[in-house]
Design a protein around this motif. Structure first.
Motif, short mmCIF file in Angstrom:
data_model
loop_
_atom_site.label_atom_id
_atom_site.label_comp_id
_atom_site.label_asym_id
_atom_site.label_seq_id
_atom_site.Cartn_x
_atom_site.Cartn_y
_atom_site.Cartn_z
N ARG A 1 0.85 -1.24 0.10
CA ARG A 1 0.06 -0.09 0.10
C ARG A 1 0.98 1.27 0.08
NH1 ARG A 1 -3.05 -0.54 4.59
NH2 ARG A 1 -4.19 -2.30 3.63
N ALA A 2 1.86 1.52 0.86
CA ALA A 2 2.83 2.34 0.81
C ALA A 2 3.50 2.67 -0.36
CB ALA A 2 3.85 2.06 2.02
N GLN A 3 3.91 1.61 -1.24
CA GLN A 3 4.46 1.52 -2.34
C GLN A 3 3.74 2.17 -3.32
OE1 GLN A 3 5.41 -2.39 -4.15
NE2 GLN A 3 7.19 -1.76 -4.88
N GLN B 1 -0.41 13.37 0.37
CA GLN B 1 0.06 11.82 -0.36
C GLN B 1 1.16 11.48 0.45
OE1 GLN B 1 0.10 12.18 -4.60
NE2 GLN B 1 -2.21 11.72 -4.66
N LEU B 2 2.02 12.20 0.61
CA LEU B 2 3.34 11.90 1.39
C LEU B 2 3.26 11.28 2.85
CD1 LEU B 2 6.28 11.54 0.44
CD2 LEU B 2 6.64 13.74 1.14
N ALA B 3 2.22 12.18 3.29
CA ALA B 3 1.85 11.78 4.78
C ALA B 3 1.26 10.48 5.01
CB ALA B 3 1.03 12.92 5.52
N ALA B 4 0.54 10.17 3.84
CA ALA B 4 -0.39 8.77 3.81
C ALA B 4 0.71 7.76 3.65
CB ALA B 4 -1.36 8.66 2.68
N VAL B 5 1.98 8.11 2.98
CA VAL B 5 2.87 7.10 2.68
C VAL B 5 3.78 6.88 4.09
CG1 VAL B 5 5.17 6.61 1.55
CG2 VAL B 5 3.52 7.49 0.19
N ASP C 1 5.32 3.61 8.81
CA ASP C 1 5.17 3.76 10.29
C ASP C 1 4.41 2.59 10.86
OD1 ASP C 1 6.87 5.91 10.31
OD2 ASP C 1 5.19 7.12 10.94
N ARG C 2 3.31 2.17 10.22
CA ARG C 2 2.57 1.06 10.58
C ARG C 2 3.16 -0.11 10.36
NH1 ARG C 2 -3.40 1.99 11.66
NH2 ARG C 2 -3.66 3.99 11.88
N ALA C 3 3.67 -0.20 9.20
CA ALA C 3 4.41 -1.59 8.82
C ALA C 3 5.68 -1.93 9.82
CB ALA C 3 5.07 -1.52 7.24
N GLY C 4 6.40 -0.90 9.96
CA GLY C 4 7.42 -0.95 11.16
C GLY C 4 6.96 -1.37 12.58
N PHE C 5 6.01 -0.64 12.66
CA PHE C 5 5.33 -1.06 14.22
C PHE C 5 4.80 -2.52 14.16
CE2 PHE C 5 4.82 3.51 14.93
CZ PHE C 5 5.50 3.72 16.07
N THR C 6 4.25 -2.83 13.09
CA THR C 6 3.86 -4.28 13.10
C THR C 6 5.09 -5.27 12.96
OG1 THR C 6 2.02 -3.77 11.77
CG2 THR C 6 2.53 -6.10 11.66
#
Length: 96
Positions: A25-27, A49-53, A58-63
């Motif tokens: 999703r980030a990609q 859009q950059l904030a969404a990336v 961040d969410r991927a890292g926390f996961t």
């Protein structure tokens, strides 16, 4: 047997799927940012859009860190590549 109020236990495969979905999703969002910049989009739109990336990463890292914490708790010192509590803390703080 679990009771109806208990959530089923998440497996490593489930966790990996969630992480990969977040990264994909980030990609996709990053590709949109690049396209917007190339097209000369408004600054406000690009930053949004950059904030969404950033949030998706961040969410991927926390996961990822959360999964490592669960693994450490469920089987401390089981594998050669196990991670210490101090290392987990450092990883977590790099995301903060």
């Amino acid at each position: 047997m679990s009771t109806p109020t208990e959530a089923p236990m998440e497996t490593a495969v489930d966790s990996q799927k969630k992480i990969l979905n977040r990264l994909r999703r980030a990609q996709g969002q990053l590709a949109s940012v690049i396209t917007a910049v190339e097209a000369g989009a408004e600054c406000r739109d690009v930053v949004t859009q950059l904030a969404a990336v950033s949030k998706a990463l961040d969410r991927a890292g926390f996961t990822i860190v959360s999964s490592a914490m669960k693994d450490c708790i469920s089987s401390p010192g089981d594998t050669a590549d196990s991670i210490t509590v101090d290392e987990l803390e450092k990883l977590f703080l790099t995301l903060a």
